[in-house]
Design a protein around this motif. Structure first.
Motif, PDB file in Angstrom:
ATOM      1  N   THR A 151      37.638  38.214  38.062  1.00 29.83           N
ATOM      2  CA  THR A 151      38.485  37.685  37.009  1.00 29.83           C
ATOM      3  C   THR A 151      39.396  36.628  37.559  1.00 29.83           C
ATOM      4  O   THR A 151      39.317  36.256  38.709  1.00 29.83           O
ATOM      5  N   GLN A 169      39.941  40.298  33.360  1.00 26.67           N
ATOM      6  CA  GLN A 169      38.764  41.009  32.878  1.00 26.67           C
ATOM      7  C   GLN A 169      39.113  42.420  32.446  1.00 26.67           C
ATOM      8  O   GLN A 169      39.616  43.212  33.238  1.00 26.67           O
ATOM      9  N   THR A 170      38.864  42.740  31.187  1.00 22.96           N
ATOM     10  CA  THR A 170      39.129  44.063  30.651  1.00 22.96           C
ATOM     11  C   THR A 170      37.934  44.534  29.858  1.00 22.96           C
ATOM     12  O   THR A 170      36.990  43.784  29.627  1.00 22.96           O
ATOM     13  N   ASN A 176      45.089  42.070  36.141  1.00 25.50           N
ATOM     14  CA  ASN A 176      44.014  42.896  35.589  1.00 25.50           C
ATOM     15  C   ASN A 176      44.520  44.262  35.152  1.00 25.50           C
ATOM     16  O   ASN A 176      44.159  44.765  34.085  1.00 25.50           O
ATOM     17  N   GLN A 234      44.388  45.503  31.329  1.00 25.29           N
ATOM     18  CA  GLN A 234      43.547  46.643  30.968  1.00 25.29           C
ATOM     19  C   GLN A 234      44.362  47.734  30.278  1.00 25.29           C
ATOM     20  O   GLN A 234      43.948  48.282  29.261  1.00 25.29           O
ATOM     21  N   LYS A 236      45.083  47.268  26.642  1.00 27.90           N
ATOM     22  CA  LYS A 236      43.973  47.481  25.717  1.00 27.90           C
ATOM     23  C   LYS A 236      43.973  48.880  25.116  1.00 27.90           C
ATOM     24  O   LYS A 236      43.305  49.131  24.115  1.00 27.90           O
ATOM     25  N   SER A 258      38.594  42.742  39.873  1.00 25.76           N
ATOM     26  CA  SER A 258      38.391  43.546  38.661  1.00 25.76           C
ATOM     27  C   SER A 258      38.477  45.039  38.958  1.00 25.76           C
ATOM     28  O   SER A 258      38.571  45.852  38.032  1.00 25.76           O
ATOM     29  N   SER A 299      41.226  46.763  37.053  1.00 26.10           N
ATOM     30  CA  SER A 299      40.915  47.171  35.680  1.00 26.10           C
ATOM     31  C   SER A 299      40.191  48.513  35.680  1.00 26.10           C
ATOM     32  O   SER A 299      40.495  49.413  34.893  1.00 26.10           O
ATOM     33  N   SER A 300      39.240  48.637  36.578  1.00 22.11           N
ATOM     34  CA  SER A 300      38.483  49.886  36.682  1.00 22.11           C
ATOM     35  C   SER A 300      39.383  51.045  37.086  1.00 22.11           C
ATOM     36  O   SER A 300      39.218  52.171  36.613  1.00 22.11           O
TER      37      SER A 300
END
Length: 346
Positions: A26, A36-37, A72, A76, A79, A294, A297-298
């Motif tokens: 990302t 990046q999500t 990130n 995330q 969201k 990313s 995000s994970s």
């Protein structure tokens, strides 16, 4: 599974809900791409569950990759309507981060996502949180005791070295007298040791070895200084592996200042700046090996699932995995166009 889906799973490191897949790297530069999500476009969205509070701590964003990590994580968490994210300042060193985390632990969040200043030094505070019933997701820099975290998600540092070693080895195949330089990041970190070992082990299979090695510190300034020292020590080079594209900005500046162009260079992490140079062919940089931010995000996704007592929808097991290691891919002029939208800004 298609090749595209497989690539997304390998980079993102986790599946979410029923058939969810995470995409790759990302950027923390909103002009180029958003963090990046798991959006509706690239992942199946889970229905809101139990409300959870997730603490987050990472070193200050003194370079692009760390900036992308924090961006990130925040994007995330935003969201999820059932997630409250509490970000704590990691301070300038491990003791400062420990102090901030002690305060966070006292507030009893459901989970903590932690990228340590130093994994070994932060192990005790990770164990303290786990003993208090707080789920800890260890991000990137590994604790010295696996009991200090519920899960670990990290890049493949040894694999980065392997990927760089194969690229260099193939380009110099048969040239056993080749002079190879290496500019690692912070030598004290285990991740740096793993990267160097992967590089050395792989070069050995081609009958090659590193002749000149000068460590930097993951910053533009240290990259420039390390590269200047390396170039002074080595009047001739065939190849250089620079572990980090952020410090690579300084490395390339030193190379340009010295007027050196007899060798090629491989980068590390996958920054947008590095990809632009690879595409344009305007420097000695001809490839970079990825280390996707990313993973942050994970890590937020893993923390949410674990705090809600859920596992991954694509797996039979009832809990999220203990360890997720992301793949390292090689970006060259042949495939750079695919990766350009995914690079983070140095």
């Amino acid at each position: 599974m298609t090749d595209v889906s497989r690539r997304r799973m390998l980079f993102g490191g986790a599946a979410l809900g029923a058939g969810a897949l995470l995409a790759a790297c990302t950027s923390n530069d909103t002009k180029d791409s958003a963090p990046q999500t798991n959006t509706k476009e690239n992942a199946a969205s889970e229905a809101p569950g139990k409300a959870v509070t997730i603490g987050f701590s990472a070193p200050a964003a003194d370079h692009g990759w760390i900036g992308a990590i924090t961006a990130n994580a925040k994007a995330q968490a935003a969201k999820f309507s059932d997630v409250t994210l509490k970000v704590v300042d990691a301070g300038k060193d491990a003791p400062a981060q420990i102090a901030a985390l002690e305060t966070l632990i006292a507030g009893k969040p459901d989970a903590i996502v932690l990228l340590p200043q130093d994994g070994a030094q932060l192990t005790a505070v990770g164990k303290k949180a786990m003993d208090a019933g707080i789920i800890v997701i260890n991000l990137d820099r590994e604790f010295s005791d696996s009991a200090a975290s519920f899960s670990l998600i990290k890049g493949d540092n040894y694999g980065m070295g392997v990927a760089a070693g194969h690229y260099v080895g193939e380009k110099l195949k048969g040239k056993t007298d080749a002079v190879i330089g290496e500019i690692p990041g912070i030598d004290e970190l285990q991740l740096t040791k793993d990267r160097s070992k992967g590089f050395a082990d792989t070069l050995k299979t081609y009958g090659l070895s590193v002749k000149h090695r000068v460590a930097a510190g993951f910053t533009v300034q240290t990259g420039q200084s390390a590269a200047a020292n390396l170039l002074q020590a080595a009047p001739k080079l065939d190849a250089v592996w620079n572990h980090d594209d952020d410090q690579g900005v300084g490395v390339l500046a030193a190379i340009q200042q010295a007027g050196r162009k007899e060798f090629f260079m491989v980068g590390g992490a996958g920054s947008r700046d590095a990809m632009d140079h690879i595409k344009n062919g305007d420097t000695v940089l001809t490839a970079t090996v990825t280390y996707p931010p990313s993973m942050a995000s994970s890590a937020i996704i893993l923390a949410r699932l674990a705090a809600q007592g859920k596992g991954m929808g694509d797996l039979v097991e009832l809990q999220v995995p203990k360890l997720i290691v992301l793949q390292s891919e090689t970006i060259t002029k042949d495939n750079v166009d695919k990766y350009l939208p995914l690079g983070f800004k140095s």
